[in-house]
Design a protein around this motif. Structure first.
Motif, PDB file in Angstrom:
ATOM      1  N   ASP A 186       0.983  -1.057   0.284  1.00  0.00           N
ATOM      2  CA  ASP A 186       0.292  -0.014   0.165  1.00  0.00           C
ATOM      3  C   ASP A 186       1.362   1.392  -0.350  1.00  0.00           C
ATOM      4  OD1 ASP A 186      -1.964  -1.807  -0.023  1.00  0.00           O
ATOM      5  OD2 ASP A 186      -3.365  -0.289   1.824  1.00  0.00           O
ATOM      6  N   ASP A 187       1.994   1.262  -0.022  1.00  0.00           N
ATOM      7  CA  ASP A 187       2.907   2.231  -0.011  1.00  0.00           C
ATOM      8  C   ASP A 187       4.053   2.738  -1.117  1.00  0.00           C
ATOM      9  OD1 ASP A 187       4.562   4.302   0.545  1.00  0.00           O
ATOM     10  OD2 ASP A 187       6.203   2.740   1.933  1.00  0.00           O
ATOM     11  N   PHE A 188       2.991   3.069  -1.936  1.00  0.00           N
ATOM     12  CA  PHE A 188       3.299   3.394  -3.311  1.00  0.00           C
ATOM     13  C   PHE A 188       5.227   4.260  -3.983  1.00  0.00           C
ATOM     14  CE2 PHE A 188       3.731   5.799  -7.612  1.00  0.00           C
ATOM     15  CZ  PHE A 188       3.820   4.758  -8.542  1.00  0.00           C
ATOM     16  N   ASP A 189       5.108   4.928  -3.073  1.00  0.00           N
ATOM     17  CA  ASP A 189       5.766   5.321  -3.112  1.00  0.00           C
ATOM     18  C   ASP A 189       7.288   5.171  -2.433  1.00  0.00           C
ATOM     19  OD1 ASP A 189       4.816   7.843  -3.657  1.00  0.00           O
ATOM     20  OD2 ASP A 189       4.801   8.681  -1.576  1.00  0.00           O
ATOM     21  N   GLY A 190       7.278   4.482  -1.264  1.00  0.00           N
ATOM     22  CA  GLY A 190       8.264   3.130  -0.759  1.00  0.00           C
ATOM     23  C   GLY A 190       8.685   2.377  -1.860  1.00  0.00           C
ATOM     24  N   MET A 191       7.190   1.745  -2.874  1.00  0.00           N
ATOM     25  CA  MET A 191       8.017   0.844  -3.345  1.00  0.00           C
ATOM     26  C   MET A 191       8.356   1.576  -5.051  1.00  0.00           C
ATOM     27  SD  MET A 191       4.283  -1.969  -3.862  1.00  0.00           S
ATOM     28  CE  MET A 191       3.282  -0.942  -3.959  1.00  0.00           C
ATOM     29  N   LYS A 192       7.974   2.763  -5.206  1.00  0.00           N
ATOM     30  CA  LYS A 192       8.617   3.026  -5.669  1.00  0.00           C
ATOM     31  C   LYS A 192      10.485   3.565  -6.172  1.00  0.00           C
ATOM     32  CE  LYS A 192       8.575   7.810  -8.956  1.00  0.00           C
ATOM     33  NZ  LYS A 192       7.939   9.420  -8.598  1.00  0.00           N
ATOM     34  N   LYS A 193      10.662   4.571  -4.645  1.00  0.00           N
ATOM     35  CA  LYS A 193      12.275   4.268  -4.389  1.00  0.00           C
ATOM     36  C   LYS A 193      12.738   2.697  -3.806  1.00  0.00           C
ATOM     37  CE  LYS A 193      14.496   6.429  -0.236  1.00  0.00           C
ATOM     38  NZ  LYS A 193      15.392   5.208  -0.110  1.00  0.00           N
ATOM     39  N   GLU A 194      12.201   1.715  -4.127  1.00  0.00           N
ATOM     40  CA  GLU A 194      12.915   0.916  -3.831  1.00  0.00           C
ATOM     41  C   GLU A 194      13.816   0.298  -5.123  1.00  0.00           C
ATOM     42  OE1 GLU A 194      11.696  -3.596  -1.835  1.00  0.00           O
ATOM     43  OE2 GLU A 194      10.542  -3.253  -2.666  1.00  0.00           O
ATOM     44  N   TRP A 195      12.576   0.482  -6.100  1.00  0.00           N
ATOM     45  CA  TRP A 195      14.025   0.059  -7.838  1.00  0.00           C
ATOM     46  C   TRP A 195      14.261   0.844  -8.553  1.00  0.00           C
ATOM     47  CZ3 TRP A 195       7.449   0.493  -8.370  1.00  0.00           C
ATOM     48  CH2 TRP A 195       7.574   2.024  -9.621  1.00  0.00           C
TER      49      TRP A 195
ATOM     50  N   GLU B 201       4.005  -3.773 -21.851  1.00  0.00           N
ATOM     51  CA  GLU B 201       5.131  -2.887 -23.048  1.00  0.00           C
ATOM     52  C   GLU B 201       5.442  -1.887 -21.981  1.00  0.00           C
ATOM     53  OE1 GLU B 201       5.132  -3.957 -26.154  1.00  0.00           O
ATOM     54  OE2 GLU B 201       4.291  -6.238 -26.263  1.00  0.00           O
ATOM     55  N   LYS B 202       4.921  -0.418 -21.916  1.00  0.00           N
ATOM     56  CA  LYS B 202       5.400   0.152 -21.336  1.00  0.00           C
ATOM     57  C   LYS B 202       5.622   0.715 -19.881  1.00  0.00           C
ATOM     58  CE  LYS B 202       3.070   2.798 -24.991  1.00  0.00           C
ATOM     59  NZ  LYS B 202       2.252   3.910 -26.187  1.00  0.00           N
ATOM     60  N   TYR B 203       6.623   1.053 -19.605  1.00  0.00           N
ATOM     61  CA  TYR B 203       6.935   1.389 -18.245  1.00  0.00           C
ATOM     62  C   TYR B 203       5.770   2.575 -17.775  1.00  0.00           C
ATOM     63  CZ  TYR B 203       9.029   4.594 -14.398  1.00  0.00           C
ATOM     64  OH  TYR B 203       8.805   4.523 -12.612  1.00  0.00           O
ATOM     65  N   SER B 204       5.663   3.648 -18.323  1.00  0.00           N
ATOM     66  CA  SER B 204       4.451   4.676 -17.992  1.00  0.00           C
ATOM     67  C   SER B 204       3.380   3.412 -18.047  1.00  0.00           C
ATOM     68  CB  SER B 204       3.865   5.358 -18.811  1.00  0.00           C
ATOM     69  OG  SER B 204       3.785   4.668 -20.139  1.00  0.00           O
ATOM     70  N   ASP B 205       2.846   2.950 -18.214  1.00  0.00           N
ATOM     71  CA  ASP B 205       1.180   2.319 -18.105  1.00  0.00           C
ATOM     72  C   ASP B 205       2.516   1.490 -16.704  1.00  0.00           C
ATOM     73  OD1 ASP B 205       0.346   2.907 -20.586  1.00  0.00           O
ATOM     74  OD2 ASP B 205       0.467   1.225 -21.583  1.00  0.00           O
ATOM     75  N   PHE B 206       2.678   0.591 -16.497  1.00  0.00           N
ATOM     76  CA  PHE B 206       2.891  -0.037 -15.627  1.00  0.00           C
ATOM     77  C   PHE B 206       3.026   0.809 -14.091  1.00  0.00           C
ATOM     78  CE2 PHE B 206       6.823  -0.112 -12.083  1.00  0.00           C
ATOM     79  CZ  PHE B 206       6.431  -1.542 -11.230  1.00  0.00           C
ATOM     80  N   TYR B 207       3.593   1.738 -14.254  1.00  0.00           N
ATOM     81  CA  TYR B 207       3.773   3.187 -13.615  1.00  0.00           C
ATOM     82  C   TYR B 207       2.253   2.519 -13.050  1.00  0.00           C
ATOM     83  CZ  TYR B 207       4.765   7.044 -10.574  1.00  0.00           C
ATOM     84  OH  TYR B 207       5.199   8.387  -9.754  1.00  0.00           O
ATOM     85  N   THR B 208       0.889   3.706 -13.984  1.00  0.00           N
ATOM     86  CA  THR B 208      -0.179   3.727 -13.098  1.00  0.00           C
ATOM     87  C   THR B 208      -0.903   2.861 -12.639  1.00  0.00           C
ATOM     88  OG1 THR B 208      -0.074   5.358 -15.624  1.00  0.00           O
ATOM     89  CG2 THR B 208      -2.313   4.782 -14.735  1.00  0.00           C
ATOM     90  N   ALA B 209      -0.788   1.807 -13.439  1.00  0.00           N
ATOM     91  CA  ALA B 209      -1.586   0.329 -13.244  1.00  0.00           C
ATOM     92  C   ALA B 209      -0.749   0.159 -11.620  1.00  0.00           C
ATOM     93  CB  ALA B 209      -1.248  -0.785 -13.806  1.00  0.00           C
ATOM     94  N   LEU B 210       0.029   0.147 -10.979  1.00  0.00           N
ATOM     95  CA  LEU B 210       0.290  -0.303  -9.828  1.00  0.00           C
ATOM     96  C   LEU B 210      -0.441   0.366  -8.501  1.00  0.00           C
ATOM     97  CD1 LEU B 210       1.831  -1.831  -7.388  1.00  0.00           C
ATOM     98  CD2 LEU B 210       3.905  -0.806  -8.605  1.00  0.00           C
ATOM     99  N   LYS B 211       0.184   2.392  -9.376  1.00  0.00           N
ATOM    100  CA  LYS B 211       0.104   3.499  -8.362  1.00  0.00           C
ATOM    101  C   LYS B 211      -1.564   3.187  -8.259  1.00  0.00           C
ATOM    102  CE  LYS B 211       0.139   8.712  -8.109  1.00  0.00           C
ATOM    103  NZ  LYS B 211       0.729   9.368  -8.508  1.00  0.00           N
ATOM    104  N   VAL B 212      -2.810   2.797  -9.085  1.00  0.00           N
ATOM    105  CA  VAL B 212      -4.386   3.310  -9.205  1.00  0.00           C
ATOM    106  C   VAL B 212      -4.053   1.802  -8.467  1.00  0.00           C
ATOM    107  CG1 VAL B 212      -6.244   2.615 -10.614  1.00  0.00           C
ATOM    108  CG2 VAL B 212      -4.473   3.921 -11.205  1.00  0.00           C
TER     109      VAL B 212
END
Length: 343
Positions: A157-166, A257-268
């Motif tokens: 549930d911590d999207f910012d934490g996962m983003k910092k991790e990768w 296919e795209k990083y932007s789609d992955f990013y949006t999907a995980l955040k939502v």
């Protein structure tokens, strides 16, 4: 649905997706209960839930039904050390509409602007942090038995934490990746969703690749997809409770296919639950980014297996060619013995 629409979704907004499914916002808090005295009396679940609901109502003016508090006691308390936890569980706060109402500007969950969304995200994270800070470490007196409560936000549930991790992983060349910045995650792993919600109606109760692909195409173009039964989520041998019926839940791995789609999907998907039209059940799934390279490793194994088979095939081909050459050389016309005829 376009990426722009998904990016403008505030943390308190719901989202309708395919197959009658919708994503609804919620705050999930992990609970761990420790004893603070020498008593080995088990936790009274009803008393614990009542204490937590009263605390949230008095401290934050938030009403949480007892059904949204899940507490699982550990077995054999006599065998556990004093510092070991005696129970664990989760608490869900599903009604977050008050955050929008208290906002400086009236934010509509569908037509919110970029600045409004950022403002609400900041407010939401600050409020969630304040709830954790105030609940973490409190002492509970349940019928004369004292316990200490530990509260935390789950990593999924911590999207910012996962983003910092990768970002840290790829920035420092972890797992053999280069530091050029080109390498980015593209795969999400979803666990704890009902299999029948991803099945073909009136055909099977098992999850369907076609239905799952249609649902997750909401977030973007999919490169790879895997769906399998998942009965091990949250299962430990120390907890009281019944066994999970096999096949009820599934695990979904989606590579975009795209990083932007992955990013949006995980955040939502992060910080939300799944709900089916006509059902009262809410699936409080877990979603993380793929750290293990599931599809990449599977592709490497396939390539390695193919590379091992090619030399073997070449050897077999050479052996067969040599055998055929030997056969024909022995019985070629030049080597046939002259027949002897009677004159």
């Amino acid at each position: 649905m376009s990426n722009r629409s998904l990016e403008s979704l505030p943390p308190t907004g719901a989202l309708d997706i395919e197959n009658g499914l919708s994503l609804v916002p919620r705050v999930k808090l992990l609970l761990t209960v420790h004893r603070t005295d020498y008593s080995v009396k088990p936790v009274d679940e009803w008393q614990l839930k009542r204490s937590l609901t009263d605390f949230l109502r008095s401290s934050f003016s938030v009403t949480v039904p007892e059904d949204d508090i899940d507490v699982r006691r550990f077995k054999d308390l006599n065998k556990r050390k004093r510092e070991d936890s005696v129970a664990q569980g989760a608490l869900f706060i599903r009604d977050l509409s008050f955050l929008s109402k208290r906002s400086r500007s009236k934010i509509d969950d569908v037509t919110a602007g970029e600045d409004d969304v950022k403002e609400l995200e900041k407010k939401f994270l600050n409020w969630r942090r304040s709830v954790v800070d105030k609940m973490d470490g409190i002492e509970l007196n349940l019928e004369g038995v004292k316990f200490r409560l530990t509260v935390a936000v789950p990593a999924s549930d911590d999207f910012d934490g996962m983003k910092k991790e990768w970002e840290d992983l790829y920035a420092f060349g972890g797992r053999g990746h280069s530091r050029s910045g080109r390498h980015q995650p593209d795969t999400i792993v979803l666990r704890g969703v009902p299999s029948r919600w991803f099945a073909e109606p009136r055909v099977s109760s098992k999850p369907s690749m076609l239905v799952t692909h249609t649902i997750f195409s909401t977030f973007g173009k999919i490169r790879n997809l895997n769906v399998a039964e998942d009965d091990d989520l949250g299962k430990t041998g120390d907890e009281d409770g019944g066994d999970i019926v096999s096949g009820l839940q599934c695990k979904i791995v989606v590579q975009f296919e795209k990083y932007s789609d992955f990013y949006t999907a995980l955040k939502v998907l992060s910080g939300r639950s799944l709900q089916k039209q006509g059902s009262l059940l809410k699936a409080d799934y877990e979603v993380i980014w793929d750290k293990d390279g599931l599809f990449r490793n599977a592709r490497s194994e396939t390539q390695e297996k193919s590379s091992r088979m090619l030399p073997l095939a070449a050897v077999n081909y050479r052996s067969e060619a040599h055998r055929r050459q030997t056969y024909f050389s022995r019985y070629s016309p030049d080597n046939v013995r002259a027949k002897r005829f009677k004159e």
